[in-house]
Design an enzyme around this catalytic site. Structure first.
Site, short mmCIF file in Angstrom:
data_model
loop_
_atom_site.label_atom_id
_atom_site.label_comp_id
_atom_site.label_asym_id
_atom_site.label_seq_id
_atom_site.Cartn_x
_atom_site.Cartn_y
_atom_site.Cartn_z
N PRO A 192 0.82 -1.22 0.00
CA PRO A 192 0.00 0.00 0.00
C PRO A 192 0.85 1.27 0.00
O PRO A 192 1.75 1.41 0.81
CB PRO A 192 -0.79 -0.11 1.31
CG PRO A 192 0.02 -0.99 2.19
CD PRO A 192 0.78 -1.92 1.29
N ASP B 279 -1.81 3.04 2.57
CA ASP B 279 -1.12 3.19 3.85
C ASP B 279 -1.58 4.54 4.40
O ASP B 279 -1.48 5.55 3.70
CB ASP B 279 0.39 3.21 3.59
CG ASP B 279 1.16 2.46 4.65
OD1 ASP B 279 0.60 2.26 5.74
OD2 ASP B 279 2.30 2.08 4.37
N TRP C 288 5.34 0.31 9.86
CA TRP C 288 5.85 -0.85 9.12
C TRP C 288 5.27 -2.15 9.68
O TRP C 288 5.20 -3.15 8.98
CB TRP C 288 7.37 -0.90 9.16
CG TRP C 288 8.01 0.27 8.50
CD1 TRP C 288 8.37 1.44 9.09
CD2 TRP C 288 8.33 0.41 7.12
NE1 TRP C 288 8.91 2.29 8.15
CE2 TRP C 288 8.90 1.68 6.94
CE3 TRP C 288 8.19 -0.43 6.02
CZ2 TRP C 288 9.34 2.13 5.69
CZ3 TRP C 288 8.63 0.02 4.79
CH2 TRP C 288 9.19 1.29 4.64
N GLN D 136 12.67 -1.42 -0.37
CA GLN D 136 11.80 -2.18 0.53
C GLN D 136 12.46 -3.45 1.06
O GLN D 136 11.86 -4.17 1.85
CB GLN D 136 10.49 -2.54 -0.17
CG GLN D 136 9.66 -1.34 -0.59
CD GLN D 136 9.18 -0.53 0.60
OE1 GLN D 136 9.04 -1.03 1.71
NE2 GLN D 136 8.96 0.76 0.39
N TRP E 288 9.32 -3.12 3.69
CA TRP E 288 8.11 -3.95 3.59
C TRP E 288 8.42 -5.44 3.42
O TRP E 288 7.81 -6.28 4.05
CB TRP E 288 7.24 -3.44 2.45
CG TRP E 288 5.86 -4.02 2.44
CD1 TRP E 288 4.96 -4.04 3.46
CD2 TRP E 288 5.22 -4.67 1.34
NE1 TRP E 288 3.79 -4.65 3.05
CE2 TRP E 288 3.93 -5.04 1.76
CE3 TRP E 288 5.62 -4.96 0.02
CZ2 TRP E 288 3.03 -5.70 0.93
CZ3 TRP E 288 4.71 -5.61 -0.82
CH2 TRP E 288 3.44 -5.98 -0.37
N LYS F 208 19.99 11.28 -9.20
CA LYS F 208 18.67 11.10 -8.61
C LYS F 208 17.67 12.08 -9.25
O LYS F 208 18.03 13.22 -9.51
CB LYS F 208 18.79 11.43 -7.12
CG LYS F 208 18.09 10.44 -6.21
CD LYS F 208 18.35 10.80 -4.76
CE LYS F 208 17.03 10.81 -4.03
NZ LYS F 208 17.14 11.12 -2.64
N LYS G 254 12.83 17.01 -7.91
CA LYS G 254 11.74 17.96 -8.23
C LYS G 254 12.31 19.35 -8.43
O LYS G 254 11.88 20.10 -9.29
CB LYS G 254 10.74 17.99 -7.07
CG LYS G 254 9.64 16.98 -7.20
CD LYS G 254 8.32 17.56 -6.70
CE LYS G 254 7.14 16.89 -7.36
NZ LYS G 254 7.03 15.47 -7.09
#
Ligand code: ZN
Ligand code: ZN
Length: 971
Positions: free
Chosen positions: A53, A92, A557, A593, A597, A630, A633
């Site tokens: 999620p 989430d 988590w 992750q 996760w 990377k 923005k």
């Protein structure tokens, strides 16, 4: 004139893929193709997929699009392979990421502000932003062609979800896997909560500048002798309780000016000038006393005050400020003498416990010092003042700065402190063996992560800090008895209802939330969030007296790791059905992750069922900019995903990502140019091949058979492309079996190249105006039709739009996504033919190179081509002769390639005729004539010997003499 209806919808060679995709999206929606694809497989074997999620408090970015493309490709593919693949979206909604967003919005500087505002108001504000961007997410999901169930979503804040989390917690508690401990942990002073070790790992930054300070600790025996120690965190010095030395290190005493220093011999380089006095044995160091750097403790003792900084003992004077022996002391940096502050470091705390050191904690939960004269100073700001004070008191040898790697809070980017605090832990370290064994049962893509990054992490797994001293999260279901201090743990709402003294109050408070549909539940209509849950009092399991809820909430988590159980409200609903489908067949997320996760899923599944949580996993890498930096923005070093969709289409973006190293956990340097190139080199070629087929099939009024079966053809090109197709299916299937997306998608690109630059190119004459063999025309059309429809099926999971557009027109079926995945027909794979054709193409390539070198156009026929090696079959010799435009193709011993470049008068005339034919074809195209329209042509001059050939090739009924080349339609 009656217009005959075409068998296939005519296809323009002009195509706009993004527009086409928009149409397909509308079509899918109108015809409910996703729903139908599920409905079709309802009674088939289930393929379980878990969706990690995301937080809808932020917008989807390339990392999400990459992971979502992988998820969509595999689930579409498995559906075509005959499985029932439900795809449920979830959100989430809890934890630090959400709290931090709200704190930014309300301008909060920490917990004090939140408590002033009220936990109820704060949590309400959190609740109000968690679905903020769900519309934007759904828009992206739709536009990229991802199919997922958007109606039946779950959220971690739903009562059902939270109840399952309580069940997970209680199950662990009952297995004795949860304990409360006082430990030194990575701690965010801004969020005022400890973080788990894997959260800490998320936030390491390089090149962080910190003080590098050498401290003189004055010996209690000799005021001129100092023990030299080193630290990068001067703010921890007020917590100093001891110094540590190692029995494995050699120490020396040196003279610097009028003073004597003791330090490791191998670290003498930290001094500029010194005179070595002699060796100091470890026995001469251990238990030696030194003077404390600060006098706050003495002052407090004199005034009879017990400082709140003292957490365990009050005999500071007796136990503290001495030298201890410890194994962890190294001489890699520093001086070989280590400053020990038990409240701040993990090793320090262990040593302190062993040696009965006082636990001095002069820093509060906001990271501010609590001792005079630094009261209220944030630790990092106190560094400079502390250094200055030490200098004034002659305790400073030198102060420099270093650049090193340091952990920051993964949410708010505040530098983390190591800080002793009471916390709830899951005993992961006692399950290392089981964790490793269950990892053996998982198929990882790429495989190296299994033993490497993930496996190594499991082998060293530490106890997991699962509680957070925060507000917006699933509360720990723990109540503490006010009289006997026993903990009572609740595992369900029913359990709570039975034990609660005032459950009705919770029901009453929850009512408005359910009425406004802000809270969802299939069973009890109660909200389990703070602060309402804190008001519920229960009867103590042990003594029956009143117990109150502890404050902590769970690590988010823990919540996402509980997703397999909680999304289905296990074990409270459909227990058996759920158990039949656990573990998941497949999950996919990013490399970050591995310690997030993936790890928490694995830990909880191992704790609860001694099974892995998933059988197959694809880990994706990171999308970086074209220079390998990377995506930022701020720097805008990448095009927005929507722009790429609008310009080149989602198919191109998807295929680009899936065939890239990012689908096997490596970085991919993203550039819009690369996506554009894929449009040109793949999608347009596919489209032109399709358009070619439709044009000739309609001209021949050819229709496909009722049932699509592999055609039988005697033509060597047909046999070859069908063999290649079956080989392709086999190869893609190998990729499918190993969940390797580049291995599934790259062969499609090679195949399309073979199809267009060889099969179609060499088959033009079989369908063109000079073609007379009706049976061969049909063989060619059947073959191309079968190859294109099969290719669309293979392409469908990866580029779902264009594959559906083509497939629908070619078959009249509703959608390619309702079709079955193609199976290879091994009988039709002719490896010998494939390699012989490969050889023929190499000969062609060399011959073309020779023509170029000799400056002879391909249109000029030549008499002979000779090649080395084994003789090609007759069929292939004809193909080579046609392609190279020679009369004869012959094997010859001892040469690689030999082209007879003599041009006889006859050949010259043939060449002139070919040139004229080409010009007439161009004129036909410009006049928008159909390939079967007959013409009258005007030419200035033409070789009479070639007149019939020109007429035949251009469908000219008559050739007239005139001033310029002209054509007119013959009626
Ligand atoms: Zn933080
Ligand atoms: Zn009690």
């Amino acid at each position: 004139m009656a217009v005959k209806k075409s068998r296939f919808k005519p296809v323009s060679s002009q195509v706009n893929f993004p527009f086409l995709e928009e149409d397909i999206l509308k079509f899918w929606q109108k015809e409910k193709i996703f729903e139908k694809s599920l409905e079709n497989r309802k009674s088939s074997k289930k393929f379980t997929f878990y969706d990690g999620p995301p937080f809808a408090t932020g917008l989807p970015h390339y990392g999400h699009i990459l992971a979502m493309t992988i998820k969509d490709a595999i689930t579409r593919l498995k559906t075509m392979q005959g499985f029932y693949v439900p795809r449920r979206l979830g959100w989430d909604t809890h934890g630090l990421p959400v709290e931090y967003e709200v704190e930014k919005e309300i301008g909060s500087s920490g917990k004090k502000d939140i408590e002033k505002m009220g936990i109820d108001k704060f949590n309400e504000a959190c609740r109000n932003i968690v679905f903020r961007y769900t519309n934007e997410w759904e828009k992206t999901i739709d536009r990229m062609g991802r199919w997922a169930d958007k109606e039946n979503t779950y959220a971690t804040l739903d009562t059902d979800y939270m109840e399952s989390i309580w069940w997970v917690f209680k199950s662990l508690w009952d297995k004795n896997l949860i304990y409360k401990g006082f430990r030194s942990m990575a701690y965010c002073p801004r969020c005022a909560t400890p973080l788990s070790n894997f959260e800490t790992n998320l936030g390491y930054k390089d090149n962080i500048e910190d003080p590098s300070v050498y401290i003189k600790f004055q010996s209690a025996d000799d005021p001129k002798t100092f023990f030299l120690a080193w630290t990068t965190t001067p703010w921890t010095l007020p917590g100093n309780a001891a110094l540590a030395v190692s029995p494995k290190v050699n120490y020396v005493k040196v003279k610097v000016g009028y003073e004597f220093f003791i330090l490791a011999k191998s670290r003498l380089e930290v001094l500029d000038a010194y005179e070595e006095i002699g060796k100091v044995g470890i026995g001469d160091l251990v238990n030696k006393k030194y003077h404390s750097l600060f006098d706050y403790f003495e002052k407090d003792q004199k005034s009879g005050k017990k400082g709140n900084y003292l957490l365990n003992k009050d005999d500071i004077a007796k136990k503290a400020y001495r030298i201890l022996s410890a194994d962890f002391v190294s001489t890699e940096d520093g001086t070989g003498i280590v400053h020990i502050a038990p409240a701040f470091g993990e090793d320090d705390m262990a040593l302190g416990e062993k040696e009965n050191l006082p636990l001095i904690q002069p820093v509060d939960e906001n990271g501010e010092l609590t001792i005079d004269p630094y009261i209220g100073k944030f630790v990092k700001d106190a560094d400079a003042i502390i250094i200055e004070h030490l200098d004034q008191k002659n305790n400073l040898f030198k102060a420099e700065t270093i650049k090193h790697t340091y952990p920051f809070c993964w949410r708010c980017e505040t530098p983390l402190l190591y800080y002793a605090i009471g916390n709830w832990f899951a005993k992961v370290s006692s399950f290392r063996k089981e964790l490793v064994a269950n990892n053996e049962k998982i198929h990882w893509t790429p495989n190296h992560l299994k033993i490497g990054r993930f496996g190594n992490w499991l082998k060293e797994a530490r106890d997991w800090s699962i509680s957070r001293n925060r507000y917006w999260g699933a509360p720990l279901p723990v109540w503490k008895c006010a009289s006997c201090e026993e903990y009572t743990v609740i595992g369900s709402v029913t359990d709570l209802k039975e034990k609660a003294i005032n459950f009705d109050e919770l029901e009453k408070l929850s009512k408005p939330l359910f009425e406004s549909a802000k809270q969802k539940s299939t069973s009890f209509k109660v909200d389990l969030h703070r602060p309402y849950i804190d008001l519920v009092k229960i009867r103590c399991d042990k003594c029956g007296k009143e117990a109150n809820r502890i404050e902590e909430v769970l690590d988010c988590w823990f919540e996402s790791g509980s997703m397999p159980y909680a999304q289905d409200h296990y074990p409270f609903e459909d227990k058996e059905g759920w158990e039949n489908n656990f573990p998941a067949d497949f999950i996919a997320e990013g490399l970050d992750q591995t310690r997030g996760w993936f790890y928490t899923l694995h830990v909880l599944a191992t704790f609860l069922f001694d099974k892995p949580a998933f059988k197959n996993i694809i880990v994706n890498g990171i999308v970086v900019d074209r220079e390998g930096k990377k995506l930022s923005k701020r720097l805008r070093n990448y095009p927005e995903p929507e722009e790429v969709f609008e310009k080149f289409g989602a198919d191109a973006m998807r295929l680009y990502l899936l065939a890239s190293p990012a689908a096997v956990a490596e970085d991919v340097r993203f550039s819009a140019e690369a996506v554009e190139e894929l449009v040109r080199k793949f999608f347009l070629i596919l489209w032109n091949t399709y358009s070619f087929f439709v044009t000739y099939a309609n001209l021949e009024d050819w229709n496909h058979p009722q049932k699509l079966t592999e055609p039988k053809s005697a033509h060597v090109l047909d046999k070859w492309i069908l063999s290649k197709l079956n080989s392709l299916i086999t190869e893609v299937q190998k990729g499918v079996e190993t969940y390797n997306l580049p291995k599934m998608t790259r062969p499609l690109q090679f195949f399309l190249n073979d199809l267009s630059t060889w099969y179609v190119r060499r088959s033009r004459d079989r369908l063109g105006p000079t073609a007379e063999n009706q049976k061969d025309k049909e063989a060619c059309l059947s073959t191309l039709h079968f190859v294109l429809t099969s290719f669309c099926k293979l392409l469908a999971p990866f580029a779902p739009f264009v594959s559906d557009e083509i497939y629908k027109n070619l078959t009249g079926d509703l959608s390619v996504h309702l079709a079955d995945w193609p199976k290879a027909d091994m009988k039709n794979i002719e490896k010998d033919l494939e390699s012989e054709m490969q050889r023929a193409r190499e000969i062609v390539e060399k011959a073309h190179a020779l023509r170029k070198k000799e400056n002879i156009k391909v249109r000029q026929p030549l008499s002979k081509l000779e090649y080395g090696g084994e003789a090609l079959s007759k069929d292939l010799s004809i193909i080579v002769a046609d392609e190279v435009n020679v009369k004869d193709v012959l094997p010859k011993k001892g040469v690689d390639i030999l082209l007879d470049t003599k041009i006889s008068p006859v050949l010259k005339e043939e060449g002139e005729a070919r040139e004229l034919i080409r010009q007439i074809q161009i004129a036909r195209k410009e006049a928008h004539l159909s390939p079967r329209d007959k013409i009258i042509v005007t030419l200035t001059n033409w070789p009479k010997s070639q007149e019939d050939q020109i007429k035949k090739s251009t469908l000219a009924r008559e050739i007239k003499k005139g001033e310029v080349l002209q054509i007119e339609k013959f009626n």
